[in-house]
Write a protein that holds these residues in place. Structure first.
Motif, PDB file in Angstrom:
ATOM      1  N   ARG A 132       1.045  -1.188   0.066  1.00 47.55           N
ATOM      2  CA  ARG A 132       0.158   0.032   0.072  1.00 47.55           C
ATOM      3  C   ARG A 132       0.925   1.406   0.079  1.00 47.55           C
ATOM      4  O   ARG A 132       1.698   1.373   0.989  1.00 47.55           O
ATOM      5  N   VAL A 191      -8.208   9.906  10.244  1.00 50.37           N
ATOM      6  CA  VAL A 191      -7.786   9.383  11.752  1.00 50.37           C
ATOM      7  C   VAL A 191      -8.078  10.304  12.913  1.00 50.37           C
ATOM      8  O   VAL A 191      -8.138   9.862  13.924  1.00 50.37           O
ATOM      9  N   ALA A 197      -8.115  10.024  16.953  1.00 48.33           N
ATOM     10  CA  ALA A 197      -6.615  10.352  17.530  1.00 48.33           C
ATOM     11  C   ALA A 197      -6.761  11.301  18.557  1.00 48.33           C
ATOM     12  O   ALA A 197      -5.621  10.932  19.373  1.00 48.33           O
TER      13      ALA A 197
END
Ligand SMILES: Cc1cc2nc3c(=O)[nH]c(=O)nc-3n(C[C@H](O)[C@H](O)[C@H](O)COP(=O)(O)O)c2cc1C
Length: 363
Positions: free
Chosen positions: A102, A331, A335
């Motif tokens: 990835r 995220v 987070a």
């Protein structure tokens, strides 16, 4: 190696995204601390997947089990071992990632370093590893709040190019938790949520900035040289997956000011030395100065996106990858509790170090 953090309040995290579970061993926790699994669970619930429409839909309850270190509701001073079992694994979503790296994820570097890797959901590089940090951080937070009324508040200050206005007062936990994106400015939060939904519908992702503020700290936490408070905070924050930048106080913006504009003047207030501004972010000479600690951490756009991208296979062939699986389009909302946990771990460790050096001996 590499899986432990801290000196006196020490944690070791273990486990993989699609293994049996993840967890943490905590060494050095003071005895007699009243503690329940529910208190730790509350922090894990802020981190867990599937909690809102703008995070990964992976369905994990992240139910905490305390295996050791607790007797009749109080810590024993012996190692605490905390476990969360993985329940919603779909390793077949990652079949293609066995062969293909990835882009901007950990696949290529892990494969090259170790010669093998667990490709199911990124293994150790998955943010599931941070469950152990959040669990340990919940305990550190509790000790800090009992010790001196220390309050740690992180929130999302920016998503992509949408930033909230600088805020003078300390945001409440309720304001942060009021929206799915964890930005305490409700109007900005709405725009952030709309942007995250928009990029998600395009199979894309965005990053942003988490701001963290800590009040109630004493003067004296930190060291003048290598283990400066801001250096240890920087390491803590940059040890988080997807983090790309750290700044304390005025940070990179401070370079635009002259010394005469940037210095924080001292003043006596209620018998204490205070500063009239806080461009230092609460740290001077590597040591807390008793003002509010203020730092920012930048997180990149999530690496795994659902659009076709150019990449390479483990056999060195050029190819294309259109990832599948369940991912966070941003995220940042998840987070926030992780940043708070890492801040708590650094601050408690330095609090214990400071106490050990400065308060133990009667001379
Ligand atoms: C709360 C959180 C959730 C994350 N979720 C994902 C995700 O769903 N998909 C993904 O590719 N990366 C996700 N990441 C980031 C990866 O774990 C990270 O990018 C990867 O380990 C590579 O490390 P690096 O980006 O620091 O180089 C997440 C990070 C955090 C902090």
């Amino acid at each position: 190696m590499g899986n432990s953090f801290g000196t006196l309040f020490r944690i070791t995290t273990w486990g993989e995204s699609h293994g049996a579970g993840v967890g943490v061993v905590i060494d050095g926790c003071p005895p007699n601390l009243p503690l329940t699994a529910a208190e730790i669970q509350a922090e894990l619930d802020r981190r867990r997947p599937g909690q809102s429409a703008i995070v990964t839909p992976r369905k994990e309850a992240d139910a905490l089990e305390i295996l050791s270190g607790l007797y009749e509701g109080r810590t024993t001073g012996t190692p605490l071992s905390l476990l969360v079992r993985n329940t919603d694994q779909r390793p077949s979503s990652y079949d293609e990632m066995v062969e293909k790296f990835r882009p901007s994820h950990a696949d290529y570097t892990y494969q090259t370093k170790y010669g093998r890797r667990d490709p199911r959901g990124g293994g150790r590089s998955s943010a599931r590893e941070t469950i152990g940090r959040v669990a340990a951080g919940a305990i550190a937070k509790k000790i800090l709040s009992l010790t001196g009324g220390v309050e740690i508040r992180a929130y999302v200050a920016q998503v992509h190019d949408i930033a909230m206005a600088a805020r003078a007062d300390f945001p409440s936990l309720a304001e942060v938790e009021a929206t799915a994106v964890r930005c305490p400015d409700a109007a900005t939060a709405e725009r952030m949520i709309a942007r995250i939904k928009e990029v998600r519908s395009q199979g894309d992702s965005v990053g942003g900035v988490v701001e963290c503020r800590v009040r109630g700290l004493p003067v004296g936490l930190g060291e003048p040289v290598f283990d400066r408070l801001e250096a240890d905070l920087a390491k803590a924050m940059l040890s988080l997956p997807a983090s790309k930048g750290f700044e304390v106080g005025s940070g990179f913006g401070g370079v635009q000011l002259k010394g005469s504009e940037h210095n924080d003047p001292f003043v006596m207030r209620e018998g204490r030395v205070r500063t009239t501004s806080n461009r230092s972010g609460g740290v001077q000479g590597g040591i807390s100065n008793g003002e509010e600690l203020f730092f920012r951490t930048a997180f990149k756009p999530t690496a795994t996106i659902l659009q076709p991208q150019q990449t390479v296979t483990i056999r060195g062939e050029n190819t294309e990858l259109a990832a599948r699986g369940r991912h966070d389009p941003c995220v940042l909302p998840r987070a926030v509790p992780i940043v708070e946990a890492m801040a708590a771990l650094v601050l408690l460790d330095h609090w214990m170090r400071h106490s050990a050096q400065n308060r133990t001996f009667p001379f």
